[in-house]
Design an enzyme around this catalytic site. Structure first.
Site, PDB file in Angstrom:
ATOM      1  N   CYS A 138      -5.385   1.148   6.242  1.00  0.00           N
ATOM      2  CA  CYS A 138      -5.554   2.608   6.224  1.00  0.00           C
ATOM      3  C   CYS A 138      -6.825   3.041   5.500  1.00  0.00           C
ATOM      4  CB  CYS A 138      -4.332   3.291   5.605  1.00  0.00           C
ATOM      5  SG  CYS A 138      -4.187   3.088   3.812  1.00  0.00           S
TER       6      CYS A 138
ATOM      7  N   CYS B  41       0.834  -1.207   0.000  1.00  0.00           N
ATOM      8  CA  CYS B  41       0.000   0.000   0.000  1.00  0.00           C
ATOM      9  C   CYS B  41       0.867   1.255   0.000  1.00  0.00           C
ATOM     10  CB  CYS B  41      -0.907  -0.008   1.226  1.00  0.00           C
ATOM     11  SG  CYS B  41      -1.927   1.470   1.371  1.00  0.00           S
TER      12      CYS B  41
ATOM     13  N   CYS C 204      -8.688  -5.039 -10.007  1.00  0.00           N
ATOM     14  CA  CYS C 204      -8.227  -4.013 -10.936  1.00  0.00           C
ATOM     15  C   CYS C 204      -7.731  -2.828 -10.117  1.00  0.00           C
ATOM     16  CB  CYS C 204      -9.401  -3.615 -11.832  1.00  0.00           C
ATOM     17  SG  CYS C 204      -8.954  -2.438 -13.111  1.00  0.00           S
TER      18      CYS C 204
ATOM     19  N   CYS D 160       0.160   3.109   3.555  1.00  0.00           N
ATOM     20  CA  CYS D 160       0.601   2.655   4.878  1.00  0.00           C
ATOM     21  C   CYS D 160       1.581   1.495   4.822  1.00  0.00           C
ATOM     22  CB  CYS D 160      -0.613   2.263   5.728  1.00  0.00           C
ATOM     23  SG  CYS D 160      -1.363   0.691   5.235  1.00  0.00           S
TER      24      CYS D 160
ATOM     25  N   CYS E 240      -7.570  -0.707   1.246  1.00  0.00           N
ATOM     26  CA  CYS E 240      -6.535  -1.258   2.127  1.00  0.00           C
ATOM     27  C   CYS E 240      -7.162  -1.518   3.485  1.00  0.00           C
ATOM     28  CB  CYS E 240      -5.379  -0.266   2.256  1.00  0.00           C
ATOM     29  SG  CYS E 240      -4.193  -0.732   3.547  1.00  0.00           S
TER      30      CYS E 240
HETATM   31 ZN   LIG Z   1      -2.883   1.148   3.436  1.00  0.00          ZN
END
Ligand SMILES: [Zn+2]
Length: 162
Positions: free
Chosen positions: A131, A80, A151, A83, A128
């Site tokens: 976060c 990510c 995607c 984060c 995510c």
């Molecule tokens: Zn994240």
């Protein structure tokens, strides 16, 4: 003389009010989920820069075929950009021909999904888990073994070679 409101009318009115409340109260599932990593909008803007901020925090979509991660074919892990939580293994990446980095499966406990009715489409947004950053969408036209196509916006991800 004041109009008399008899007891039956009063109760009927209250009953309707109750039905309306049940129908229109916010569903429990609509409450914003609590994420472990949180920042104010200003902090996110500074951390991410404008392009990544637009994708991750405003559920934006990058232009197709703009991400260098489309042609990232090394072994490694995509994490990510908000984060650093590990999200996808390179072993689940495939060429979807859409112009966005695509995967058939996220790492365990990496993402959460939520219904997305923007742009007059019924889609499933992928966030995510740590976060709450918007990563992209998941569709059911992916390859085996899952049949799913995650995607993703390349700007929502960073790559760490193995
Ligand atoms: Zn994240």
């Amino acid at each position: 003389m004041a109009p008399v409101l008899d007891r039956r009318t009063l109760l009927a009115g209250l009953g309707l009010g109750g039905v309306a409340w049940v129908l229109f109260r916010p569903a429990a599932g609509d409450a914003a989920p609590a994420f472990a990593v949180t920042h104010t909008q200003d902090q996110w803007r500074k951390l991410l820069g404008p392009a990544r901020y637009h994708i991750l925090r405003e559920a934006g979509t990058e232009r197709a075929y703009t991400s260098p991660l489309n042609s990232e074919h090394r072994r490694g892990t995509f994490f990510c950009a908000g984060c650093a939580l590990l999200l996808f293994s390179s072993t689940t990446k495939f060429d979807s021909g859409t112009g966005w980095p695509s995967f058939f499966k996220p790492l365990p406990n990496a993402v959460v999904t939520r219904s997305d009715r923007s742009l007059l489409m019924e889609r499933t947004g992928v966030l995510c888990r740590r976060c709450g950053g918007h990563l992209g969408h998941v569709f059911d036209d992916g390859p085996k073994p899952t049949g799913l196509r995650y995607c993703m916006n390349g700007l929502a991800l960073k790559f760490q070679p193995a």
